[in-house]
Design a protein around this motif. Structure first.
Motif, PDB file in Angstrom:
ATOM      1  N   UNK A   1      38.176  16.377   9.013  1.00 57.75           N
ATOM      2  CA  UNK A   1      38.403  16.720  10.408  1.00 57.75           C
ATOM      3  C   UNK A   1      39.277  17.966  10.520  1.00 57.75           C
ATOM      4  N   UNK A   2      39.067  18.701  11.608  1.00 57.21           N
ATOM      5  CA  UNK A   2      39.779  19.965  11.836  1.00 57.21           C
ATOM      6  C   UNK A   2      41.291  19.756  11.634  1.00 57.21           C
ATOM      7  N   UNK A   3      41.881  20.670  10.898  1.00 51.55           N
ATOM      8  CA  UNK A   3      43.289  20.518  10.507  1.00 51.55           C
ATOM      9  C   UNK A   3      43.394  20.325   9.013  1.00 51.55           C
ATOM     10  N   UNK A   4      42.351  19.710   8.389  1.00 52.57           N
ATOM     11  CA  UNK A   4      42.373  19.571   6.938  1.00 52.57           C
ATOM     12  C   UNK A   4      42.144  20.939   6.292  1.00 52.57           C
ATOM     13  N   UNK A   5      43.036  21.329   5.366  1.00 52.66           N
ATOM     14  CA  UNK A   5      42.937  22.690   4.801  1.00 52.66           C
ATOM     15  C   UNK A   5      41.605  22.988   4.125  1.00 52.66           C
TER      16      UNK A   5
ATOM     17  N   UNK B   1      32.765  19.953   4.323  1.00 53.08           N
ATOM     18  CA  UNK B   1      33.009  18.909   5.322  1.00 53.08           C
ATOM     19  C   UNK B   1      33.064  17.517   4.700  1.00 53.08           C
ATOM     20  N   UNK B   2      32.551  17.366   3.479  1.00 47.06           N
ATOM     21  CA  UNK B   2      32.726  16.087   2.778  1.00 47.06           C
ATOM     22  C   UNK B   2      33.622  16.298   1.540  1.00 47.06           C
ATOM     23  N   UNK B   3      34.556  17.229   1.687  1.00 47.41           N
ATOM     24  CA  UNK B   3      35.633  17.441   0.705  1.00 47.41           C
ATOM     25  C   UNK B   3      35.141  17.990  -0.628  1.00 47.41           C
ATOM     26  N   UNK B   4      34.013  18.715  -0.627  1.00 49.24           N
ATOM     27  CA  UNK B   4      33.544  19.372  -1.844  1.00 49.24           C
ATOM     28  C   UNK B   4      33.480  20.863  -1.531  1.00 49.24           C
ATOM     29  N   UNK B   5      34.423  21.628  -2.084  1.00 47.29           N
ATOM     30  CA  UNK B   5      34.545  23.035  -1.702  1.00 47.29           C
ATOM     31  C   UNK B   5      33.604  23.912  -2.530  1.00 47.29           C
ATOM     32  N   UNK B   6      32.304  23.677  -2.335  1.00 44.24           N
ATOM     33  CA  UNK B   6      31.265  24.458  -3.014  1.00 44.24           C
ATOM     34  C   UNK B   6      30.250  24.909  -1.970  1.00 44.24           C
TER      35      UNK B   6
END
Ligand code: NI
Length: 191
Positions: free
Chosen positions: A8-12, A54-59
């Motif tokens: 969610x918005x706010x998560x770096x 958006x599902x915590x995978x920065x790829x």
């Protein structure tokens, strides 16, 4: 397959530039699992698209699928598309205003200017070259999802913050006129 949590918005992680996926890793079990989870999570949340960060995978991976979407009933259908390391290039300077929302921005929509004609290139889930031109709402959907890979959300691109609205108030005050305009845009641009 698994439904993952949506950041969610706010998560770096939503503000980072996601890294490229290598040709070696795309066919690996971890990336193939990520593709499946991205699609399942998107479908579960009725999203028109979902980007890996958006599902915590920065790829650099996005999934897009529009098929009678209840969140965006005016959007023309887009077959399920997985894009890896995608690049979007405007074909000209024409823009249109799109009322956008995002699964990472709860209960808010706003008017965002988007290029009406773009070319999108990248890889499919197996690393094969993929490219297509997209127009109108479909072009807007690609631009929205690809923004996530560069740490941008639609709020950054809202031209007039006074267009921001909750989904309830959108239905009450903006939906009718926007859907009317949407029909004109779909007739003009197609999918
Ligand atoms: Ni989004």
């Amino acid at each position: 397959m698994a439904i993952r949590k949506i950041a969610q918005i706010g998560h770096p992680i939503l503000r980072e530039r996601a890294r490229e996926i290598t040709a070696e890793e795309i066919e690996g079990a971890e990336m193939q699992q990520l593709v499946d989870d991205l699609v399942e999570t998107m479908h579960d949340a009725n999203g028109a698209g979902l980007a890996a960060p958006q599902i915590y995978a920065s790829v650099r991976m996005v999934a897009i699928h529009v098929d009678k979407n209840p969140r965006y009933p005016h959007k023309p259908p887009i077959p399920l598309t997985i894009l890896v390391n995608p690049v979007v290039t405007p074909l000209d300077g024409e823009m249109f205003d799109n009322y956008e929302g995002c699964l990472s921005v709860p209960n808010l929509r706003g008017l965002v200017p988007r290029y009406a004609h773009v070319k999108v290139t990248g890889w499919d889930r197996h690393g094969a070259e993929w490219s297509r031109e997209a127009h109108g709402f479909t072009a807007g959907t690609f631009q929205h999802e690809l923004d996530h890979l560069d740490g941008a959300v639609f709020l950054d691109r809202v031209k007039d913050p006074r267009s921001l609205t909750t989904w309830d108030q959108y239905d009450k005050f903006y939906k009718e006129s926007f859907v009317e305009r949407a029909h004109v845009l779909v007739a003009k641009y197609g999918g």
